[in-house]
Design an enzyme around this catalytic site. Structure first.
Site, PDB file in Angstrom:
ATOM      1  N   PHE A  73      40.961  42.036  40.701  1.00 51.01           N
ATOM      2  CA  PHE A  73      40.855  41.642  39.133  1.00 51.01           C
ATOM      3  C   PHE A  73      39.669  41.428  38.532  1.00 51.01           C
ATOM      4  O   PHE A  73      39.732  41.281  37.001  1.00 51.01           O
ATOM      5  CB  PHE A  73      41.821  40.743  39.272  1.00 51.01           C
ATOM      6  CG  PHE A  73      42.811  39.921  39.385  1.00 51.01           C
ATOM      7  CD1 PHE A  73      43.794  41.054  39.912  1.00 51.01           C
ATOM      8  CD2 PHE A  73      43.207  38.402  38.651  1.00 51.01           C
ATOM      9  CE1 PHE A  73      45.000  41.062  40.030  1.00 51.01           C
ATOM     10  CE2 PHE A  73      44.563  38.519  38.604  1.00 51.01           C
ATOM     11  CZ  PHE A  73      45.807  40.007  39.097  1.00 51.01           C
ATOM     12  N   HIS A  74      38.710  41.688  39.585  1.00 49.29           N
ATOM     13  CA  HIS A  74      37.391  41.332  38.880  1.00 49.29           C
ATOM     14  C   HIS A  74      36.731  42.663  37.712  1.00 49.29           C
ATOM     15  O   HIS A  74      35.445  42.821  37.209  1.00 49.29           O
ATOM     16  CB  HIS A  74      36.256  41.735  39.856  1.00 49.29           C
ATOM     17  CG  HIS A  74      35.611  42.995  40.431  1.00 49.29           C
ATOM     18  ND1 HIS A  74      34.973  42.948  41.266  1.00 49.29           N
ATOM     19  CD2 HIS A  74      36.114  44.125  40.710  1.00 49.29           C
ATOM     20  CE1 HIS A  74      34.212  43.830  41.957  1.00 49.29           C
ATOM     21  NE2 HIS A  74      35.171  44.767  41.975  1.00 49.29           N
TER      22      HIS A  74
END
Ligand SMILES: C[S@@+](CC[C@H](N)C(=O)[O-])C[C@H]1O[C@@H](n2cnc3c(N)ncnc32)[C@H](O)[C@@H]1O
Length: 345
Positions: free
Chosen positions: A253-254
């Site tokens: 997700f980052h």
């Protein structure tokens, strides 16, 4: 002529300036380790602890160079001096010996020559390089990586992630999970670590085809190889395999902007049965976004190299809520990592 006004004699500042010295000089630690690694210093000290003079003779470097290198490595906790000889510490034995599975060599190879300069940070902060990052990640998402590039990137991520994977596997209760999908699972180190710890678990690593080819070789070396398979796919474009009751993402997700993260969360929601869990392994920022230092540095790296950012737990919980998940929770994991989980109602 009027006399010049004279200032008062100076008192020292309220706090001493060690953090400023540290800030200035910290950047030398990583290159000193990568040079020592390249010179084979750690393997040599593993064979026999040595004095600075012995090291300078063996590596054909000057005495003052050997002294400076050994002192810095010892101050970082990699060596300890006893009776004039330098010995490896458990930290160095764990991560700096090429024969050790947790050896960070893959990371050193890819990062040793990356410039970390004023110009690089300035560019990222002033001109949010999301567009360049998007172009770079387009080659990722389009899956057009040459095998050598996929191998180098996967070796880097494996070196970066293996310890946290094995550490997370010890903490995470997967007794109620039968099949886990590890999306963008890199080398497969998390899927393998979970499988080794949970003999009845089956796991699938969804990755780009070139990365799956590398992961297949690493998986084959595990005693739990029978429990883990790869699924070559583009996570944004291709259908996800069904039949999994947990969907796991580590350091994924980052990498992406919010819309892409929502897309991934919604795809996970669609792929899961009622009661299925989504698991996000990330380095989280504190609620006040004032640290800790590791995740804050990681956030800056995301600003330089990727489209995404490091999240707080509240941000990830809100994002998962938008995808339909409920009961968000967070567990401190290995090192600076956390595990955020939520359930499909
Ligand atoms: C930062 S790495 C994380 C790897 C692994 N989860 C870990 O924590 O070690 C991101 C991964 O996303 C994968 N990836 C990027 N775009 C992808 C896509 N469109 N489909 C599938 N995987 C993708 C990359 O190949 C890479 O392995």
């Amino acid at each position: 002529m009027e006399p010049r006004p004279q200032r008062q004699p100076l008192e020292p500042p309220l706090v001493d300036d060690r953090p400023l010295w540290d800030l200035w000089q910290a950047a030398y630690g990583f290159p000193t380790v990568t040079v020592a690694d390249e010179l084979g210093l750690f393997a040599r000290l593993d064979e026999a602890p040595a004095t600075a003079a012995e090291i300078s003779a063996a590596l054909h470097i000057s005495d003052r160079a050997a002294e400076a290198m050994l002192a810095l490595l010892a101050a970082h906790g990699f060596l300890v001096a006893r009776d004039g000889r330098f010995h490896l510490t458990p930290l160095a034995r764990s991560y700096l010996l090429p024969g050790n599975p947790f050896y960070r060599g893959g990371l050193f190879a890819l990062y040793k020559d990356r410039p970390r300069t004023h110009a690089v940070v300035r560019e990222a902060l002033l001109h949010d390089r999301r567009l360049d990052a998007a172009r770079a990640t387009a080659s990722w998402t389009d899956g057009d990586w040459a095998p050598e590039r996929a191998a180098a990137m996967t070796a880097m991520m494996h070196a970066m992630s293996l310890a946290s994977a094995v550490g997370l596997a010890r903490l995470l209760d997967l007794s109620a999970t039968t099949r886990l999908l590890d999306v963008a699972g890199g080398s497969g180190c998390f899927a393998v670590a979970f499988a080794e710890r949970n003999p009845s678990l089956r796991a699938t690593v969804l990755e780009l085809p070139a990365v799956c080819a590398v992961a297949d070789r690493l998986i084959a070396a595990s005693p739990a190889a029978e429990q883990v398979g790869t699924h070559p796919a583009n996570m944004f474009a291709d259908p996800w395999p069904g039949g999994h009751d947990a969907v796991f993402f580590s350091n994924v997700f980052h990498d992406w902007d919010r819309d892409r993260c929502l897309d991934l969360g919604r795809r996970a929601f669609a792929a899961l049965p009622t009661g299925g869990r989504i698991l996000l392994h990330e380095q989280l920022l504190a609620d006040a976004k004032d640290g800790p230092l590791g995740p804050a540095r990681y956030a800056l790296m995301m600003a330089i190299y990727q489209e995404g950012k490091q999240f707080t737990f509240a941000e990830l919980a809100a994002l998962l809520g938008e995808c339909g998940f409920v009961d968000p929770d967070v567990l401190p994991a290995y090192g600076d990592f956390s595990l955020v989980s939520a359930r499909k109602p």
